[in-house]
Design an enzyme around this catalytic site. Structure first.
Site, PDB file in Angstrom:
ATOM      1  N   PHE A 170     -17.250  -3.200  23.449  1.00 31.58           N
ATOM      2  CA  PHE A 170     -17.713  -1.841  23.128  1.00 31.58           C
ATOM      3  C   PHE A 170     -18.404  -1.131  24.289  1.00 31.58           C
ATOM      4  O   PHE A 170     -18.535   0.088  24.280  1.00 31.58           O
ATOM      5  CB  PHE A 170     -18.622  -1.819  21.890  1.00 31.58           C
ATOM      6  CG  PHE A 170     -17.927  -2.202  20.628  1.00 31.58           C
ATOM      7  CD1 PHE A 170     -17.050  -1.328  19.996  1.00 31.58           C
ATOM      8  CD2 PHE A 170     -18.106  -3.468  20.068  1.00 31.58           C
ATOM      9  CE1 PHE A 170     -16.377  -1.691  18.835  1.00 31.58           C
ATOM     10  CE2 PHE A 170     -17.444  -3.842  18.900  1.00 31.58           C
ATOM     11  CZ  PHE A 170     -16.578  -2.944  18.287  1.00 31.58           C
TER      12      PHE A 170
ATOM     13  N   ASP B 235      -9.857  -6.193  21.894  1.00 26.52           N
ATOM     14  CA  ASP B 235      -9.576  -6.429  23.311  1.00 26.52           C
ATOM     15  C   ASP B 235     -10.254  -5.350  24.150  1.00 26.52           C
ATOM     16  O   ASP B 235     -10.730  -4.354  23.622  1.00 26.52           O
ATOM     17  CB  ASP B 235      -8.072  -6.556  23.590  1.00 26.52           C
ATOM     18  CG  ASP B 235      -7.283  -5.295  23.302  1.00 26.52           C
ATOM     19  OD1 ASP B 235      -7.791  -4.417  22.573  1.00 26.52           O
ATOM     20  OD2 ASP B 235      -6.152  -5.175  23.803  1.00 26.52           O
TER      21      ASP B 235
END
Length: 222
Positions: free
Chosen positions: A72, A59
């Site tokens: 990321f 998430d």
């Protein structure tokens, strides 16, 4: 095929009204990341027909000025998250390039779908939007990529991502698996796994242009 068709097929198959109602309330009454207009940025920046690599996250980051819709990646002036720092260390060890910006829009434009399995989160509460319906949606996205595309590299870091292998036709796609790049697991096999060079070697073996993983001048714009 375009994302609009993919999304239409998914929403015809599943009812997301409860999720939409939940999100409407959350965005009205709580601080939620990413900003509403960035929830689908991964799809905006990587057209369906351009996908070469899928990197799966979980998430979004739940701190301020971080999440902007790409797994990321964080916004240009944000502090480096530890997992991303480790990804960059492996990138330098693997193919010798050093990135400065924590922003991964250039990867997305290269054909890297940076897909979280849950697309929203409440500030300061990791996994707070787990099981509201996002996993149903993103599982269908992964399944559709597997069915409709060929020769895609799926990079699956950590057990939650690796559980998605069941959605992928491994006879026509390439799977790269390793521990997650987080500080808790990076030294258990993420470092030294060479995901970037392996992905490019596979793409080149299929006659596809490799990913430019190294930083370009325009990574902080757009």
């Amino acid at each position: 095929m375009e994302w609009s068709e993919v999304f239409h097929n998914i929403t015809t198959k599943h009812d997301f009204k409860a999720m939409h109602d939940f999100l409407e309330k959350e965005y009205t009454t709580q601080v939620v990341y990413p900003d509403r207009e960035n929830i689908y940025q991964a799809f905006d920046l990587t057209p369906f027909e351009d996908i070469k690599v899928v990197i799966l996250g979980q998430d979004p980051y739940h701190g301020p000025n971080q999440a902007h819709g790409l797994a990321f990646s964080v916004q240009p002036n944000a502090k480096f998250p530890p997992s991303l720092r480790n990804m960059y260390q492996e990138l330098e060890d693997d193919i010798g390039c050093r990135r400065q910006s924590p922003h991964l829009q250039d990867w997305a434009r290269e054909g890297v779908l940076l897909l979280n399995t849950v697309l929203t989160v409440r500030q300061g509460e990791a996994h707070s939007h787990k099981d509201i319906g996002w996993e149903v949606f993103t599982d269908e996205v992964i399944r559709t990529i597997s069915e409709e595309r060929e020769d895609v590299v799926f990079i699956l870091w950590g057990k939650p991502a690796q559980q998605k292998i069941k959605l992928i036709d491994t006879s026509k796609h390439f799977i790269i698996k390793s521990p997650h790049p987080s500080p808790l697991s990076a030294y258990r096999g993420f470092f030294g796994s060479k995901p970037y060079s392996k992905a490019n070697a596979y793409l080149e073996s299929k006659g596809r242009t490799p990913i430019q993983w190294c930083e370009r001048e325009d990574t902080t714009h757009g």
